[in-house]
Design a protein around this motif. Sequence first.
Motif, PDB file in Angstrom:
ATOM      1  N   GLY A 138      42.234  42.736  46.410  1.00 20.68           N
ATOM      2  CA  GLY A 138      42.792  41.400  46.265  1.00 20.68           C
ATOM      3  C   GLY A 138      42.574  40.772  44.909  1.00 20.68           C
ATOM      4  O   GLY A 138      43.045  39.658  44.658  1.00 20.68           O
ATOM      5  N   HIS A 148      44.080  38.015  38.468  1.00 13.37           N
ATOM      6  CA  HIS A 148      45.132  37.581  39.386  1.00 13.37           C
ATOM      7  C   HIS A 148      44.632  37.814  40.796  1.00 13.37           C
ATOM      8  O   HIS A 148      44.257  38.930  41.149  1.00 13.37           O
ATOM      9  CB  HIS A 148      46.427  38.345  39.116  1.00 13.37           C
ATOM     10  N   LEU A 149      44.600  36.735  41.590  1.00 14.42           N
ATOM     11  CA  LEU A 149      44.088  36.806  42.960  1.00 14.42           C
ATOM     12  C   LEU A 149      45.250  36.863  43.956  1.00 14.42           C
ATOM     13  O   LEU A 149      46.259  36.178  43.794  1.00 14.42           O
ATOM     14  CB  LEU A 149      43.230  35.577  43.263  1.00 14.42           C
ATOM     15  N   ALA A 150      45.066  37.671  44.996  1.00 12.03           N
ATOM     16  CA  ALA A 150      46.058  37.736  46.067  1.00 12.03           C
ATOM     17  C   ALA A 150      46.084  36.381  46.770  1.00 12.03           C
ATOM     18  O   ALA A 150      45.099  35.635  46.763  1.00 12.03           O
ATOM     19  CB  ALA A 150      45.705  38.846  47.044  1.00 12.03           C
ATOM     20  N   GLU A 151      47.197  36.067  47.397  1.00  9.28           N
ATOM     21  CA  GLU A 151      47.321  34.776  48.118  1.00  9.28           C
ATOM     22  C   GLU A 151      46.375  34.699  49.259  1.00  9.28           C
ATOM     23  O   GLU A 151      45.898  35.329  49.951  1.00  9.28           O
ATOM     24  CB  GLU A 151      48.759  34.598  48.611  1.00  9.28           C
TER      25      GLU A 151
END
Length: 151
Positions: A138, A148-151
Motif C-alpha cells: 500500500g 504514494h499511499l493506497a486509498e
Amino acid sequence: MSQELAAPVPRLTVITLGVSDIRASIAFYDALGFARRLKATGEAVAFYDTGGPVLALFHWDKLAADAKLPDNPRPATFRGMALAWNCATRDEVDAVLAFAVGKGAALLKAGHETDYGGYSGYFADPDSHPWEVVVAPGIEVGEDRRVHLAE
C-alpha cells in the motif's frame, strides 16, 4: 460577532535532526546521496532535498535551546521516532541497508519479514537517529521520489 479563522492546510515540510558533529553528519548524509541545498549556510545548518520534506541537520545544543528544551541529559537510545526510507523491493531494502552501513551507519536490525506483509530493517546515523528501510504493502515510491499511499 467573532469571525472564525479558516483552518490552515496541514503540511510537514522539514524534519530537523539535532547532531553532535555537524561536519561528520554532513559527510554522512552526502555519502548517502542526498542532495545538499542552500550550502551558503555553511556548517550552521545543512538542508537536504529528499524528494518530499526537507531534511535539516542542526547542532544538537542549539536545536534544544531553540525549542526551549534541556540539552542534557541526552537520550542515548530510542527517542520515540524513526525516519523512513521506503523502497520498491526486498532486494532494494537489503541494498540500502548495506549501502548505509558502508557509509558509516550502524546496523540496528537486518532486513526481515514484517507481520504486515512487508520487509524492513533499521540503521542508525552517526547520532543514533534510527532509519527504517522498508517496503510495505500500500506504500509506493514514485519516480518523483515521493511516497504514494493506497486509498
